[in-house]
Design an enzyme around this catalytic site. Structure first.
Site, PDB file in Angstrom:
ATOM      1  N   SER A  55       3.028  12.943  -8.428  1.00 29.74           N
ATOM      2  CA  SER A  55       1.697  13.564  -8.504  1.00 29.74           C
ATOM      3  C   SER A  55       1.721  14.814  -9.379  1.00 29.74           C
ATOM      4  CB  SER A  55       1.209  13.955  -7.109  1.00 29.74           C
ATOM      5  OG  SER A  55       1.072  12.823  -6.282  1.00 29.74           O
TER       6      SER A  55
HETATM    7  N1  SAH Z   1       4.186  12.109  -3.056  1.00 28.24           N
HETATM    8  C1  SAH Z   1       4.597  11.318  -4.185  1.00 28.24           C
HETATM    9  C2  SAH Z   1       3.416  10.520  -4.705  1.00 28.24           C
HETATM   10  C3  SAH Z   1       3.840   9.202  -5.189  1.00 28.24           C
HETATM   11  S1  SAH Z   1       2.518   8.146  -5.659  1.00 28.24           S
HETATM   12  C4  SAH Z   1       5.197  12.155  -5.295  1.00 28.24           C
HETATM   13  O1  SAH Z   1       4.816  13.315  -5.446  1.00 28.24           O
HETATM   14  O2  SAH Z   1       6.036  11.650  -6.029  1.00 28.24           O
HETATM   15  C5  SAH Z   1       2.056   7.421  -4.107  1.00 28.24           C
HETATM   16  C6  SAH Z   1       3.133   6.696  -3.356  1.00 28.24           C
HETATM   17  O3  SAH Z   1       2.519   6.058  -2.223  1.00 28.24           O
HETATM   18  C7  SAH Z   1       3.821   5.586  -4.142  1.00 28.24           C
HETATM   19  O4  SAH Z   1       5.203   5.806  -4.119  1.00 28.24           O
HETATM   20  C8  SAH Z   1       3.431   4.303  -3.392  1.00 28.24           C
HETATM   21  O5  SAH Z   1       4.431   3.311  -3.402  1.00 28.24           O
HETATM   22  C9  SAH Z   1       3.195   4.840  -1.995  1.00 28.24           C
HETATM   23  N2  SAH Z   1       2.350   3.986  -1.127  1.00 28.24           N
HETATM   24  C10 SAH Z   1       1.273   3.246  -1.465  1.00 28.24           C
HETATM   25  N3  SAH Z   1       0.767   2.617  -0.386  1.00 28.24           N
HETATM   26  C11 SAH Z   1       1.562   2.969   0.668  1.00 28.24           C
HETATM   27  C12 SAH Z   1       1.559   2.643   2.061  1.00 28.24           C
HETATM   28  N4  SAH Z   1       0.658   1.821   2.590  1.00 28.24           N
HETATM   29  N5  SAH Z   1       2.523   3.187   2.845  1.00 28.24           N
HETATM   30  C13 SAH Z   1       3.468   4.026   2.315  1.00 28.24           C
HETATM   31  N6  SAH Z   1       3.510   4.371   1.012  1.00 28.24           N
HETATM   32  C14 SAH Z   1       2.578   3.854   0.196  1.00 28.24           C
END
Ligand code: SAH
Length: 204
Positions: A55
């Site tokens: 993010s």
């Molecule tokens: N906090 C992370 C954001 C990553 S993007 C960072 O700063 O790097 C969002 C993430 O949510 C992705 O890795 C995706 O695989 C995950 N995601 C999507 N749906 C999900 C779910 N139902 N349960 C857990 N993780 C999920």
């Protein structure tokens, strides 16, 4: 470079000194895929494994600020991804439970946490839509992917006074914050438009 990034976040309206300190401390470049690490201190999202993104720092800071974390707070994060948001929560001395549904990212980030010395209470491979009832209630829950609708299970896993910060929408998301006022009452506020990768629900 981190100090410059913090200046950018201040100019965009982030005020919480503890959040700004966390951003100043964490080596974001180590959370990025090689090839992008040279851009780590730009206020931008970048690709990570499994077609996901780390993010944007502003978004991380904004969501974290909304959680109003105090040391020792029990926080659930949905979407571990690169682990950068997790690290911010840990710098604020929260006890962090984090869930990731992409196996590749779960494995990679799990190893990386050990290497860099960040220790969440639990890192779970699974569907965060359902939350983590066995560890509930939480002082705060943060969803770091765009939810097509508010995951109801998460509301029920908040302490009274606890907060859920969740971007809601399909193509773009409104940042929504729910504060639990009592067993049945929640206060809802909407705060600005963002763009996240989708929160995927496992239907089985
Ligand atoms: N906090 C992370 C954001 C990553 S993007 C960072 O700063 O790097 C969002 C993430 O949510 C992705 O890795 C995706 O695989 C995950 N995601 C999507 N749906 C999900 C779910 N139902 N349960 C857990 N993780 C999920």
């Amino acid at each position: 470079m981190r100090n410059k990034l913090v200046d950018v976040l201040i100019a965009k309206g982030i005020v919480d000194p503890k959040v700004l300190d966390a951003i100043r401390t964490i080596p974001r470049h180590l959370f990025m895929d090689s090839g992008f690490e040279g851009h780590a201190y730009q206020d931008k999202a970048f690709p990570i494994a499994a077609e996901q993104t780390i993010s944007q720092p502003y978004t991380v800071a904004f969501q974290t600020e909304l959680l109003a974390i105090k040391p020792g707070h029990k926080i659930l994060e949905i979407g571990t991804g690169s682990g950068y948001q997790t690290a911010v929560l840990l710098e604020l001395k929260a006890k962090v439970y984090t869930i990731e549904r992409q196996l590749e990212l779960f494995k990679k980030t799990n190893l990386f946490f050990k290497k860099i010395g960040y220790t969440p209470k639990k890192i779970i491979f699974g569907d965060g839509y359902k939350g983590l009832p066995e560890e509930a209630p939480f002082d705060g829950i943060i969803v770091t992917a765009g939810a097509p609708e508010v995951p109801k299970a998460l509301l029920s896993q908040l302490k009274i006074g606890g907060r859920l910060v969740v971007p809601v929408g399909i193509d773009e998301q409104i940042m929504v914050i729910f504060t639990r006022k009592s067993e049945k009452e929640f206060e809802k506020k909407e705060l600005g438009v963002f763009r996240f990768v989708p929160l995927l629900e496992d239907k089985n």
